[in-house]
Structures are given as structure tokens and as C-alpha cells.
Write a protein that holds these residues in place. Structure first.
Motif, PDB file in Angstrom:
ATOM      1  N   UNK A  62     -41.847  23.458  -3.123  1.00 24.00           N
ATOM      2  CA  UNK A  62     -39.914  23.337  -3.081  1.00 24.00           C
ATOM      3  C   UNK A  62     -39.877  24.175  -1.708  1.00 24.00           C
ATOM      4  N   UNK A  63     -39.305  24.308  -0.534  1.00 20.20           N
ATOM      5  CA  UNK A  63     -39.159  24.756   0.386  1.00 20.20           C
ATOM      6  C   UNK A  63     -40.506  26.241   0.650  1.00 20.20           C
ATOM      7  N   UNK A  64     -40.204  27.534   0.330  1.00 18.57           N
ATOM      8  CA  UNK A  64     -41.663  28.346   1.099  1.00 18.57           C
ATOM      9  C   UNK A  64     -41.749  28.127  -0.926  1.00 18.57           C
ATOM     10  N   UNK A  65     -41.970  27.629  -2.015  1.00 19.13           N
ATOM     11  CA  UNK A  65     -41.839  28.337  -2.682  1.00 19.13           C
ATOM     12  C   UNK A  65     -43.268  27.206  -3.834  1.00 19.13           C
ATOM     13  N   UNK A  66     -44.190  27.697  -4.685  1.00 16.98           N
ATOM     14  CA  UNK A  66     -44.560  26.981  -5.616  1.00 16.98           C
ATOM     15  C   UNK A  66     -44.639  26.899  -6.799  1.00 16.98           C
ATOM     16  N   UNK A  67     -44.046  25.786  -7.667  1.00 23.22           N
ATOM     17  CA  UNK A  67     -43.962  25.548  -8.690  1.00 23.22           C
ATOM     18  C   UNK A  67     -44.512  25.607 -10.128  1.00 23.22           C
ATOM     19  N   UNK A  68     -45.490  25.859 -10.941  1.00 21.42           N
ATOM     20  CA  UNK A  68     -45.700  24.866 -11.413  1.00 21.42           C
ATOM     21  C   UNK A  68     -45.558  24.073 -12.470  1.00 21.42           C
ATOM     22  N   UNK A  69     -45.572  23.237 -13.076  1.00 18.52           N
ATOM     23  CA  UNK A  69     -44.140  22.420 -14.159  1.00 18.52           C
ATOM     24  C   UNK A  69     -45.621  21.293 -14.759  1.00 18.52           C
ATOM     25  N   UNK A  70     -44.400  20.813 -15.687  1.00 20.27           N
ATOM     26  CA  UNK A  70     -45.318  20.396 -16.824  1.00 20.27           C
ATOM     27  C   UNK A  70     -44.451  19.359 -17.310  1.00 20.27           C
ATOM     28  N   UNK A  71     -44.708  18.139 -18.538  1.00 20.29           N
ATOM     29  CA  UNK A  71     -43.901  17.830 -18.810  1.00 20.29           C
ATOM     30  C   UNK A  71     -42.229  18.257 -19.451  1.00 20.29           C
ATOM     31  N   UNK A  72     -41.335  17.214 -19.191  1.00 25.89           N
ATOM     32  CA  UNK A  72     -40.217  18.076 -19.331  1.00 25.89           C
ATOM     33  C   UNK A  72     -39.549  19.566 -18.486  1.00 25.89           C
ATOM     34  N   UNK A  73     -40.407  18.628 -17.674  1.00 29.14           N
ATOM     35  CA  UNK A  73     -39.438  19.897 -16.460  1.00 29.14           C
ATOM     36  C   UNK A  73     -38.280  18.562 -15.503  1.00 29.14           C
ATOM     37  N   UNK A  74     -37.366  19.451 -14.990  1.00 32.08           N
ATOM     38  CA  UNK A  74     -36.512  18.234 -14.511  1.00 32.08           C
ATOM     39  C   UNK A  74     -36.058  19.666 -13.185  1.00 32.08           C
ATOM     40  N   UNK A  75     -36.119  18.348 -11.900  1.00 27.95           N
ATOM     41  CA  UNK A  75     -35.552  18.719 -11.099  1.00 27.95           C
ATOM     42  C   UNK A  75     -34.706  18.454 -10.147  1.00 27.95           C
ATOM     43  N   UNK A  76     -33.293  18.844  -9.942  1.00 27.33           N
ATOM     44  CA  UNK A  76     -32.113  17.833  -8.884  1.00 27.33           C
ATOM     45  C   UNK A  76     -32.739  18.923  -7.765  1.00 27.33           C
ATOM     46  N   UNK A  77     -32.993  18.169  -6.363  1.00 21.10           N
ATOM     47  CA  UNK A  77     -32.863  18.175  -5.319  1.00 21.10           C
ATOM     48  C   UNK A  77     -32.183  17.835  -4.415  1.00 21.10           C
ATOM     49  N   UNK A  78     -31.131  18.487  -3.814  1.00 20.76           N
ATOM     50  CA  UNK A  78     -30.286  18.363  -2.660  1.00 20.76           C
ATOM     51  C   UNK A  78     -30.900  17.945  -1.598  1.00 20.76           C
ATOM     52  N   UNK A  79     -29.872  17.132  -0.363  1.00 15.80           N
ATOM     53  CA  UNK A  79     -30.499  16.633   0.599  1.00 15.80           C
ATOM     54  C   UNK A  79     -30.553  17.428   0.975  1.00 15.80           C
ATOM     55  N   UNK A  80     -31.912  17.684   1.607  1.00 16.58           N
ATOM     56  CA  UNK A  80     -32.644  18.480   2.728  1.00 16.58           C
ATOM     57  C   UNK A  80     -32.610  19.523   2.285  1.00 16.58           C
ATOM     58  N   UNK A  81     -33.748  19.316   1.353  1.00 15.72           N
ATOM     59  CA  UNK A  81     -34.684  20.457   0.454  1.00 15.72           C
ATOM     60  C   UNK A  81     -35.676  19.964   0.349  1.00 15.72           C
ATOM     61  N   UNK A  82     -36.180  20.687   1.085  1.00 15.57           N
ATOM     62  CA  UNK A  82     -38.272  20.130   1.063  1.00 15.57           C
ATOM     63  C   UNK A  82     -38.867  20.030   0.175  1.00 15.57           C
ATOM     64  N   UNK A  83     -39.766  19.589  -0.080  1.00 13.39           N
ATOM     65  CA  UNK A  83     -39.952  19.422  -1.108  1.00 13.39           C
ATOM     66  C   UNK A  83     -41.953  18.234  -1.767  1.00 13.39           C
ATOM     67  N   UNK A  84     -42.468  18.624  -2.823  1.00 10.64           N
ATOM     68  CA  UNK A  84     -43.427  17.654  -2.355  1.00 10.64           C
ATOM     69  C   UNK A  84     -44.244  18.286  -4.437  1.00 10.64           C
ATOM     70  N   UNK A  85     -45.172  17.407  -4.714  1.00  7.92           N
ATOM     71  CA  UNK A  85     -45.331  17.091  -6.270  1.00  7.92           C
ATOM     72  C   UNK A  85     -46.913  17.403  -6.042  1.00  7.92           C
TER      73      UNK A  85
END
Length: 299
Positions: free
Chosen positions: A53-76
């Protein structure tokens, strides 16, 4: 590592006159980090991996939820390119106009509302929660099934469930805010314990004094100090015992009584567990140390 940033246009997903889209995606290493002109809610349904997300790398697992606003860059990304390391994401994307007729139901000062309607004002470029009680899992899966079935009025049902999710997110915010306020009481809680440790002090006593439930107090206390209430109280009492053993000739049983212990068998076992020696050995060790220091000073 992630590659160039792409931009996804909502027209690729939304059908005519439909302002919401859902899918269940098995993530891979082929999708580019991207921004989009719609709001996206992502829920980790299975597996684990990473969310860029943007310039950060976040470890994720089952149950993680994200709200990604317009204009925020991300990828899983899955944790490994091997097929046995899956990362399954439920995606709900929608045009913010979908909620225009309903936005009065949301709190305008909440992070959730700001992320949807005023993303440029967000203190953080995304919202992240951990779904500990499967609240959002149930909603997201029901939305996905409704989207696939396409029964009469399904868009209305999806909109209602989306609003339900927004309200739950705002409740989650309020719980976090309450916990933050509660943590501010920690200094007062510590002072209270240290002033009452000689008494038969219980979790319920302290929780009642600060107008908290016992379970909520214990959770906040453990999260803030790393210790349970019982562990912390025992440490305070044993520390006071050590001070009295070093500085006075008061009999050991009286010291135990003074700090709140009447059961001498329990007291001796606890003291040894905390210090590694018996109360008598502790006192003797410090007396011998003091004599050695005095002898050295008189040389």
C-alpha cells in the motif's frame, strides 16, 4: 519488486447502471500496483501474504480488511509464488455516488466517512481492521453470493449490506477510540494499585473504581503493561517485600502479612518463584553483602 503503478478505470468493472462490483480473486504476482477511481474494500478470505500500500509492505492473513480510498496505490501478493501458498481476496468496489442518498446515515467525522468522501483529508491513506469476530467475513460473503445470484432487487440488497459494513467499521473506530481513552487512565490505575496493594485487592475492585467491566479492564491492562492484573499485583507486593527484607529486621511472616499475604506456604512459593531464593536467603544475601561493603570501606 512491485513494478510500475497502473491505473484502473472503474468502467472496466461496472456494468451499465450498476455502481457496485464484487469478485473473489486468487492473487498472483502478475497484477501491477495500481490506483483506481472508485472506493475498494478488500477482505482476506483465505491464506496469507503481503499487501503493498503506497510505499509500505504489510503482512496480511485471513480476517484482514482494508478500505482503499480513491487514488491510493496498492496490490496484494501471496507469500510465495508456489501454488500451495494461496491468498484469496474478496473485493467490493463501488462508486462513492452509490451512497450519496445514504451518507446521512454515516458519521461525518469518522475515518470511514473521510476515506470515502474526502480521501485527500485522510490522516492515513487507507483503513485497516482485523476481523476478530468474523463480522465482516459474514457480510462480505453474503454480498458476494447476492452479487452472483442476481435476484430481483439485488443492487438494493448490496447497497444495504454495504451500509451495514460502513456502520460496523465506524463502530470499530469507536471501540478503538474508547480503548485509547481508557489507556490514558493507566497511570491512575497503577497509582491506585500501589496505594491499595496491602489490601485484598481484586480485579473487580479496580474495574469498579474506574467504571469498567472486569473483562474489559483486564484486556486493556494486559495490552498496556504486558502483564495480567494478578502478575502485576504480585510483582508490586514482592518488590515491597524485598525492600523490607533489606532495610528492616521485621519477621518474615509479618512482612508477608503487611503486603497482603496471609497464606505463608503460598507466599514462600511465590517469593521463590519471583526471586529464585527464599525470603530468608534473600535477607541473608543482602546482610552478607552489606558486611562485605563495610569491611571494604574500613580497610
Amino acid at each position: 519488486m512491485v513494478g510500475r503503478i497502473d491505473h484502473l478505470d472503474g468502467e472496466r468493472f461496472f456494468e451499465e447502471d450498476l455502481n457496485i462490483f464484487l469478485n473473489r480473486e486468487l492473487e498472483s504476482f502478475t497484477t501491477l500496483q495500481h490506483t483506481h477511481d472508485f472506493v475498494e474494500i478488500c477482505y482476506v478470505g483465505e491464506g496469507c501474504g503481503y499487501h503493498y500500500v503506497e510505499d509500505q509492505v504489510l503482512p496480511v492473513k485471513q480476517g484482514d480488511l482494508f478500505v482503499i480510498p480513491i487514488g491510493t496505490s496498492h496490490v496484494f501478493r501471496p507469500s510465495s509464488p508456489k501454488q500451495d501458498k494461496m491468498l484469496v481476496i474478496y473485493n467490493c468496489i463501488f462508486r462513492k455516488e452509490l451512497l450519496d442518498s445514504w451518507h446521512h446515515l454515516l458519521q461525518k467525522d469518522s475515518i470511514t466517512y473521510t476515506a470515502i468522501y474526502r480521501p485527500a483529508e485522510c490522516r492515513q491513506r487507507w483503513l485497516h481492521v482485523q476481523d476478530k469476530h468474523d463480522t465482516f467475513s459474514t457480510i462480505m460473503q453474503n454480498m458476494y453470493r447476492e452479487y452472483l445470484k442476481r435476484s430481483t432487487g439485488f443492487e438494493t440488497v448490496l447497497t444495504v449490506m454495504l451500509i451495514q459494513m460502513m456502520v460496523q467499521l465506524q463502530r470499530f473506530e469507536m471501540i478503538n477510540e474508547t480503548e485509547t481513552v481508557s489507556f490514558r487512565l493507566l497511570d491512575e490505575v497503577i497509582h491506585y494499585i500501589k496505594s491499595k496493594y496491602t489490601q485484598n485487592l481484586t480485579v473487580q475492585d479496580v474495574a469498579d473504581y474506574f467504571f469498567l467491566s472486569a473483562s474489559h479492564f483486564q484486556r486493556l491492562f494486559k495490552k498496556s503493561t504486558g502483564l495480567s492484573f494478578t502478575q502485576y499485583l504480585q510483582n508490586v507486593r514482592i518488590q515491597k517485600c524485598c525492600e523490607l527484607l533489606k532495610s528492616t529486621d521485621i519477621p518474615i511472616y509479618q512482612i508477608a502479612n503487611q503486603v497482603g499475604y496471609q497464606d505463608m506456604k503460598f507466599f514462600h512459593a511465590l517469593f521463590r518463584k519471583k526471586t529464585g531464593v527464599t525470603p530468608r536467603q534473600y535477607r541473608q544475601n543482602f546482610q552478607e553483602l552489606d558486611e562485605a561493603d563495610l569491611s571494604y570501606m574500613l580497610q
